[in-house]
Design a protein around this motif. Structure first.
Motif, PDB file in Angstrom:
ATOM      1  N   UNK B  18      43.911  49.658  38.003  1.00 55.59           N
ATOM      2  CA  UNK B  18      43.958  48.336  37.376  1.00 55.59           C
ATOM      3  C   UNK B  18      42.606  47.664  37.591  1.00 55.59           C
ATOM      4  N   UNK B  19      42.227  46.846  36.662  1.00 53.65           N
ATOM      5  CA  UNK B  19      40.897  46.255  36.733  1.00 53.65           C
ATOM      6  C   UNK B  19      40.928  44.843  36.157  1.00 53.65           C
ATOM      7  N   UNK B  20      39.908  44.089  36.472  1.00 59.06           N
ATOM      8  CA  UNK B  20      39.801  42.757  35.869  1.00 59.06           C
ATOM      9  C   UNK B  20      38.341  42.369  35.759  1.00 59.06           C
ATOM     10  N   UNK B  21      38.061  41.505  34.825  1.00 56.36           N
ATOM     11  CA  UNK B  21      36.717  40.969  34.692  1.00 56.36           C
ATOM     12  C   UNK B  21      36.783  39.504  34.286  1.00 56.36           C
ATOM     13  N   UNK B  22      35.621  38.865  34.377  1.00 53.52           N
ATOM     14  CA  UNK B  22      35.563  37.412  34.330  1.00 53.52           C
ATOM     15  C   UNK B  22      34.705  36.912  33.187  1.00 53.52           C
ATOM     16  N   UNK B  68      40.519  25.920  32.760  1.00 54.27           N
ATOM     17  CA  UNK B  68      39.517  25.094  32.075  1.00 54.27           C
ATOM     18  C   UNK B  68      38.868  24.092  33.022  1.00 54.27           C
ATOM     19  N   UNK B  69      39.542  23.793  34.133  1.00 54.57           N
ATOM     20  CA  UNK B  69      38.966  22.810  35.067  1.00 54.57           C
ATOM     21  C   UNK B  69      37.742  23.374  35.766  1.00 54.57           C
ATOM     22  N   UNK B  70      37.830  24.663  36.121  1.00 52.28           N
ATOM     23  CA  UNK B  70      36.699  25.289  36.806  1.00 52.28           C
ATOM     24  C   UNK B  70      35.885  26.171  35.869  1.00 52.28           C
ATOM     25  N   UNK B  71      36.345  26.348  34.653  1.00 50.49           N
ATOM     26  CA  UNK B  71      35.547  27.030  33.634  1.00 50.49           C
ATOM     27  C   UNK B  71      35.499  28.533  33.782  1.00 50.49           C
ATOM     28  N   UNK B  72      36.679  29.169  33.887  1.00 51.19           N
ATOM     29  CA  UNK B  72      36.665  30.629  33.881  1.00 51.19           C
ATOM     30  C   UNK B  72      37.962  31.172  33.302  1.00 51.19           C
ATOM     31  N   UNK B  73      37.865  32.412  32.868  1.00 54.46           N
ATOM     32  CA  UNK B  73      39.022  33.159  32.386  1.00 54.46           C
ATOM     33  C   UNK B  73      38.918  34.563  32.937  1.00 54.46           C
ATOM     34  N   UNK B  74      40.072  35.116  33.313  1.00 52.58           N
ATOM     35  CA  UNK B  74      40.127  36.499  33.772  1.00 52.58           C
ATOM     36  C   UNK B  74      40.868  37.333  32.740  1.00 52.58           C
ATOM     37  N   UNK B  75      40.386  38.543  32.550  1.00 61.70           N
ATOM     38  CA  UNK B  75      41.111  39.526  31.745  1.00 61.70           C
ATOM     39  C   UNK B  75      41.511  40.654  32.682  1.00 61.70           C
ATOM     40  N   UNK B  76      42.795  41.005  32.662  1.00 62.40           N
ATOM     41  CA  UNK B  76      43.317  42.056  33.535  1.00 62.40           C
ATOM     42  C   UNK B  76      43.801  43.228  32.687  1.00 62.40           C
ATOM     43  N   UNK B  77      43.530  44.418  33.144  1.00 68.42           N
ATOM     44  CA  UNK B  77      44.110  45.602  32.518  1.00 68.42           C
ATOM     45  C   UNK B  77      44.832  46.369  33.611  1.00 68.42           C
ATOM     46  N   UNK B  80      44.768  51.361  33.711  1.00 66.44           N
ATOM     47  CA  UNK B  80      43.793  51.658  32.654  1.00 66.44           C
ATOM     48  C   UNK B  80      43.970  53.070  32.103  1.00 66.44           C
ATOM     49  N   UNK B  81      43.770  53.181  30.803  1.00 64.98           N
ATOM     50  CA  UNK B  81      43.815  54.462  30.118  1.00 64.98           C
ATOM     51  C   UNK B  81      42.462  54.708  29.457  1.00 64.98           C
ATOM     52  N   UNK B  82      42.106  55.970  29.198  1.00 61.12           N
ATOM     53  CA  UNK B  82      40.814  56.239  28.535  1.00 61.12           C
ATOM     54  C   UNK B  82      40.651  55.477  27.227  1.00 61.12           C
ATOM     55  N   UNK B  83      41.728  55.264  26.507  1.00 59.97           N
ATOM     56  CA  UNK B  83      41.615  54.535  25.231  1.00 59.97           C
ATOM     57  C   UNK B  83      41.329  53.045  25.413  1.00 59.97           C
ATOM     58  N   UNK B  84      41.382  52.557  26.656  1.00 61.99           N
ATOM     59  CA  UNK B  84      40.987  51.171  26.928  1.00 61.99           C
ATOM     60  C   UNK B  84      39.467  51.032  26.987  1.00 61.99           C
ATOM     61  N   UNK B  85      38.766  52.146  27.017  1.00 66.43           N
ATOM     62  CA  UNK B  85      37.305  52.092  27.083  1.00 66.43           C
ATOM     63  C   UNK B  85      36.760  51.359  25.864  1.00 66.43           C
ATOM     64  N   UNK B  86      36.020  50.321  26.100  1.00 62.60           N
ATOM     65  CA  UNK B  86      35.495  49.464  25.037  1.00 62.60           C
ATOM     66  C   UNK B  86      34.634  48.393  25.686  1.00 62.60           C
ATOM     67  N   UNK B  87      34.027  47.580  24.848  1.00 66.55           N
ATOM     68  CA  UNK B  87      33.374  46.362  25.339  1.00 66.55           C
ATOM     69  C   UNK B  87      34.338  45.204  25.154  1.00 66.55           C
ATOM     70  N   UNK B  88      34.510  44.423  26.195  1.00 65.76           N
ATOM     71  CA  UNK B  88      35.408  43.270  26.136  1.00 65.76           C
ATOM     72  C   UNK B  88      34.552  42.013  26.081  1.00 65.76           C
ATOM     73  N   UNK B  89      34.736  41.268  25.006  1.00 60.70           N
ATOM     74  CA  UNK B  89      33.922  40.082  24.766  1.00 60.70           C
ATOM     75  C   UNK B  89      34.760  38.830  24.930  1.00 60.70           C
ATOM     76  N   UNK B  90      34.173  37.802  25.519  1.00 63.96           N
ATOM     77  CA  UNK B  90      34.815  36.501  25.455  1.00 63.96           C
ATOM     78  C   UNK B  90      33.932  35.580  24.631  1.00 63.96           C
ATOM     79  N   UNK B  91      34.563  34.622  23.988  1.00 63.78           N
ATOM     80  CA  UNK B  91      33.869  33.659  23.136  1.00 63.78           C
ATOM     81  C   UNK B  91      34.458  32.290  23.406  1.00 63.78           C
ATOM     82  N   UNK B  92      33.588  31.338  23.684  1.00 64.54           N
ATOM     83  CA  UNK B  92      34.056  29.996  23.989  1.00 64.54           C
ATOM     84  C   UNK B  92      33.705  29.058  22.847  1.00 64.54           C
ATOM     85  N   UNK B  93      34.643  28.200  22.511  1.00 61.50           N
ATOM     86  CA  UNK B  93      34.414  27.158  21.517  1.00 61.50           C
ATOM     87  C   UNK B  93      34.345  25.836  22.263  1.00 61.50           C
ATOM     88  N   UNK B  94      33.281  25.097  22.063  1.00 57.78           N
ATOM     89  CA  UNK B  94      33.189  23.829  22.761  1.00 57.78           C
ATOM     90  C   UNK B  94      31.801  23.236  22.650  1.00 57.78           C
TER      91      UNK B  94
END
Lengths: 113, 113
Positions: B18-22, B68-77, B80-94
């Protein structure tokens, strides 16, 4: 399933020429966007469009760029006088409302020689 | 332009881990955060859009949280499977308006069998 389409998939042009990149957003979407990704760099926002006018544009979107929704289905990005540094993948996206999920097209690779 | 940062830049994990990124973004004048999954030679695919502090979204083995108070989001997987291999992008509107959109530079995930 409805999808965003873009044409052409690859456009090669000479520096100084005008190019028009075309997008057909999802039919009931109201917000439209153009992004670009220069090879090796991150995706960059260019412009958002709503109600037949630009909502927001980035610093990249200078006077050389323009967008149009000429006929209620197409959404175009025009670059008036292309530069070498305009070479990039250009993505169109659309969404139902401003902060909703954006659906991306497959991209147009623009190569300026 | 919003300063949207993603970490780590790249991540290698074994199948089943399992993994996560910020994704971090300015907490003031925030409207929405999007997560996308982007495979090579394809267009970004929307995973989640979140707007409210404390939002949690889940799609299969992938989930995301938003602070939103501290300004972060985590994505958890999870698992993980090999098909999860990809680039994970976040985009903020504001920033000055919901239409100002900024991508992070992405986290490249490689899942080894």
């Amino acid at each position: 399933e409805p999808e965003v389409t873009q044409t052409p998939s690859h456009q090669v042009t000479q520096m100084g020429q005008e190019v028009i990149l075309r997008c057909v957003p999802i039919s009931n979407h109201l917000y439209f966007y153009w992004y670009r990704q220069i090879l090796g760099q991150k995706v960059e926002f260019l412009v958002s469009f709503y109600n037949n006018e630009i909502s927001e544009k980035s610093e990249i979107f200078d006077d050389q760029f323009s967008v149009e929704r000429p006929d209620g289905s197409n959404f175009t990005l025009k670059i008036r006088s292309t530069k070498l540094e305009d070479s990039a993948m250009y993505f169109c996206a659309s969404s139902s409302f401003a902060t909703d999920t954006q659906y991306f097209g497959p991209g147009t690779r623009l190569t300026v020689l | 332009i919003l300063n949207v940062e993603q970490s780590p830049q790249s991540l290698h994990v074994q199948e089943g881990d399992s993994t996560n990124f910020t994704c971090s973004f300015p907490s003031s004048n925030f409207y929405a955060l999007h997560w996308y999954r982007w495979e090579t030679a394809k267009s970004p695919e929307a995973l989640f859009v979140m707007t409210l502090n404390g939002d949690e979204k889940k799609k299969g083995r992938i989930s995301a949280t938003l602070n939103t108070k501290e300004g972060y989001s985590y994505l958890y997987i999870k698992g993980s499977q090999p098909e999860d291999s990809a680039t994970y992008l976040c985009e903020a509107a504001g920033g000055t308006s919901y239409g100002k959109l900024t991508f992070g530079q992405g986290t490249i995930l490689t899942v080894h069998p």
